[in-house]
Design a protein around this motif. Structure first.
Motif, PDB file in Angstrom:
ATOM      1  N   GLU A   1      -7.708  -2.099   2.988  1.00 56.64           N
ATOM      2  CA  GLU A   1      -6.545  -2.673   2.299  1.00 56.64           C
ATOM      3  C   GLU A   1      -5.575  -3.204   3.345  1.00 56.64           C
ATOM      4  O   GLU A   1      -5.212  -2.477   4.278  1.00 56.64           O
ATOM      5  N   LEU A   2      -5.163  -4.451   3.187  1.00 57.91           N
ATOM      6  CA  LEU A   2      -4.333  -5.117   4.185  1.00 57.91           C
ATOM      7  C   LEU A   2      -3.050  -4.347   4.468  1.00 57.91           C
ATOM      8  O   LEU A   2      -2.645  -4.191   5.628  1.00 57.91           O
ATOM      9  N   LYS A   3      -2.424  -3.809   3.416  1.00 56.61           N
ATOM     10  CA  LYS A   3      -1.164  -3.099   3.590  1.00 56.61           C
ATOM     11  C   LYS A   3      -1.355  -1.831   4.441  1.00 56.61           C
ATOM     12  O   LYS A   3      -0.597  -1.568   5.369  1.00 56.61           O
ATOM     13  N   LYS A   4      -2.400  -1.047   4.109  1.00 54.22           N
ATOM     14  CA  LYS A   4      -2.664   0.184   4.857  1.00 54.22           C
ATOM     15  C   LYS A   4      -3.059  -0.120   6.299  1.00 54.22           C
ATOM     16  O   LYS A   4      -2.665   0.585   7.234  1.00 54.22           O
TER      17      LYS A   4
ATOM     18  N   TRP B   1      -2.145  -2.693   8.046  1.00 52.60           N
ATOM     19  CA  TRP B   1      -0.931  -3.119   8.742  1.00 52.60           C
ATOM     20  C   TRP B   1      -0.030  -1.928   9.044  1.00 52.60           C
ATOM     21  O   TRP B   1       0.639  -1.894  10.070  1.00 52.60           O
ATOM     22  N   ASP B   2      -0.032  -0.936   8.146  1.00 46.34           N
ATOM     23  CA  ASP B   2       0.755   0.277   8.380  1.00 46.34           C
ATOM     24  C   ASP B   2       0.265   1.021   9.622  1.00 46.34           C
ATOM     25  O   ASP B   2       1.061   1.574  10.377  1.00 46.34           O
ATOM     26  N   HIS B   3      -1.040   1.026   9.827  1.00 41.48           N
ATOM     27  CA  HIS B   3      -1.591   1.672  11.032  1.00 41.48           C
ATOM     28  C   HIS B   3      -1.162   0.925  12.298  1.00 41.48           C
ATOM     29  O   HIS B   3      -0.955   1.539  13.348  1.00 41.48           O
TER      30      HIS B   3
ATOM     31  N   LYS C   1       1.667  -0.886  12.561  1.00 42.50           N
ATOM     32  CA  LYS C   1       3.118  -0.707  12.743  1.00 42.50           C
ATOM     33  C   LYS C   1       3.464   0.720  13.181  1.00 42.50           C
ATOM     34  O   LYS C   1       4.385   0.917  13.971  1.00 42.50           O
TER      35      LYS C   1
ATOM     36  N   ASP D   1      -9.412   2.165   7.159  1.00 41.84           N
ATOM     37  CA  ASP D   1      -8.377   1.342   7.787  1.00 41.84           C
ATOM     38  C   ASP D   1      -8.160   1.792   9.234  1.00 41.84           C
ATOM     39  O   ASP D   1      -8.051   0.971  10.149  1.00 41.84           O
TER      40      ASP D   1
ATOM     41  N   HIS E   1      -8.779  -8.309  -0.985  1.00 39.38           N
ATOM     42  CA  HIS E   1      -7.445  -8.659  -1.477  1.00 39.38           C
ATOM     43  C   HIS E   1      -7.519  -9.568  -2.707  1.00 39.38           C
ATOM     44  O   HIS E   1      -6.763  -9.397  -3.670  1.00 39.38           O
TER      45      HIS E   1
END
Length: 360
Positions: free
Chosen positions: A69-72, A74-76, A78, A139, A199
């Motif tokens: 998942e793109l959001k997860k 990206w969270d890794h 950040k 992720d 996505h």
């Protein structure tokens, strides 16, 4: 002169003692010697299989991306605490373990160097497939593989410079930056497409993921079998390297898991970090070894990357089997507890008994 030129292009082999005839495919006979065409079977097989395996690997990484998942992801990036723990395992624990094993078994300098090269390699893509099967954090797994491959361009020379001083000049080791770059592109591009598909079309991504995970499992076994076929003539090496090749991946899995747990990561992330630590890019190690050493030196340690890759697969399958058994037992136990709870509740209602909060 003609015989000399022919001997450069063909294999000259003596006839058997009791044989009076040349083999059917001989091109020139002279007394007890004959000239045979060079056997290009392994070379042809290597090219064909490399092409097939590369295509399969790209498809597998595409399917693995369908679980990201793109959001997860990206969270890794950040908040890279998990990636940082993986970095410590990959370029801290593994090179140090390689160094200590080489000293403990007192191997030859040239053999110690190949063990060190393996320890300094980034994580392999097979870890992503196994991480999926053990319900790891995909992720984190893919972000760790990507980051370790990227950071390897700087960390590999640094680690080799630090640890190989006592055995050889680190400048003598040729690092194929183009191969590292190709590995990075082969990882990032298909995974990116997979993330995009997940996505846009989540339902289709799940189907692709299931197919890709099965193909990935087949691919891992296929690579091990192919390696055994291509290098069947190179298995006679020091028993010490066999022992190190067995201990090393097991130590990587174990130490990676415990460091991740000490760092406070959740259980599924601990499993992910463990796999990313123990599963090295053995193909990259083989490339570095072939570029850096003479044929005489290669005889002493060329098969070590293959030995490591076989045992890292064996231990990964043991981990997978153990996890699946644990999961099945856990699900069974939870089902029994729910049935007992329902039974107690029903009995209490029938007889007007007390039902504790624990069973509600």
């Amino acid at each position: 002169m003609q015989t000399y030129l022919l001997s450069q292009q063909f294999n000259i082999r003596p006839l058997a003692e009791n044989s009076t005839a040349c083999p059917a495919n001989a091109t020139l006979c002279n007394g007890t010697s004959c000239v045979l065409p060079e056997d290009n079977f392994n070379e042809t097989l290597s090219v064909v299989l490399s092409t097939v395996l590369t295509i399969m690997l790209a498809l597998v990484m595409f399917s693995m991306g369908c679980n990201v998942e793109l959001k997860k992801f990206w969270d890794h990036i950040k908040r890279p605490w998990g990636i940082f723990v993986g970095f410590l395992c990959q370029f801290g624990i593994m090179p140090l373990t390689a160094f200590l094993l080489s000293l403990a078994f007192n191997v030859l300098p040239i053999q110690a160097v190949v063990v060190m090269i393996m320890g300094c390699c980034p994580g392999g893509t097979a870890s992503n497939v196994i991480a999926y099967w053990v319900d790891g954090d995909m992720d984190l797994s893919i972000s760790m593989t990507t980051c370790s491959t990227l950071l390897a361009m700087g960390m590999m020379p640094l680690c080799l410079f630090i640890y190989t001083k006592m055995w050889t000049d680190s400048s003598a080791i040729v690092l194929p930056y183009n191969s590292i770059g190709i590995s990075l592109v082969a990882l990032v591009v298909p995974v990116s497409f997979g993330i995009f598909v997940n996505h846009k079309w989540p339902s289709k991504a799940k189907i692709i993921l299931k197919i890709g995970s099965i193909v990935g499992a087949i691919l891992i076994v296929l690579i091990a079998v192919v390696g055994g076929i291509l290098y069947k003539g190179s298995w006679i090496i020091s028993p010490k390297l066999w022992i190190i090749g067995t201990i090393f991946p097991a130590a990587g899995y174990t130490l990676g898991f415990f460091l991740a747990r000490i760092a406070g990561l959740s259980w599924h992330r601990c499993r992910t970090v463990s796999l990313e630590t123990g599963m090295q890019n053995s193909q990259l190690c083989s490339t570095i070894v072939q570029l850096s050493f003479s044929p005489e030196q290669l005889e002493l340690m060329f098969t070590f990357p293959l030995i490591y890759s076989i045992f890292q697969l064996v231990f990964a399958l043991i981990i997978l089997g153990g996890y699946r058994l644990y999961r099945r037992h856990r699900v069974k136990t939870k089902t029994e507890e729910k049935e007992d709870s329902k039974s107690m509740s029903s009995h209490a209602k029938t007889n007007g008994g007390f039902v504790s909060n624990e069973t509600k």
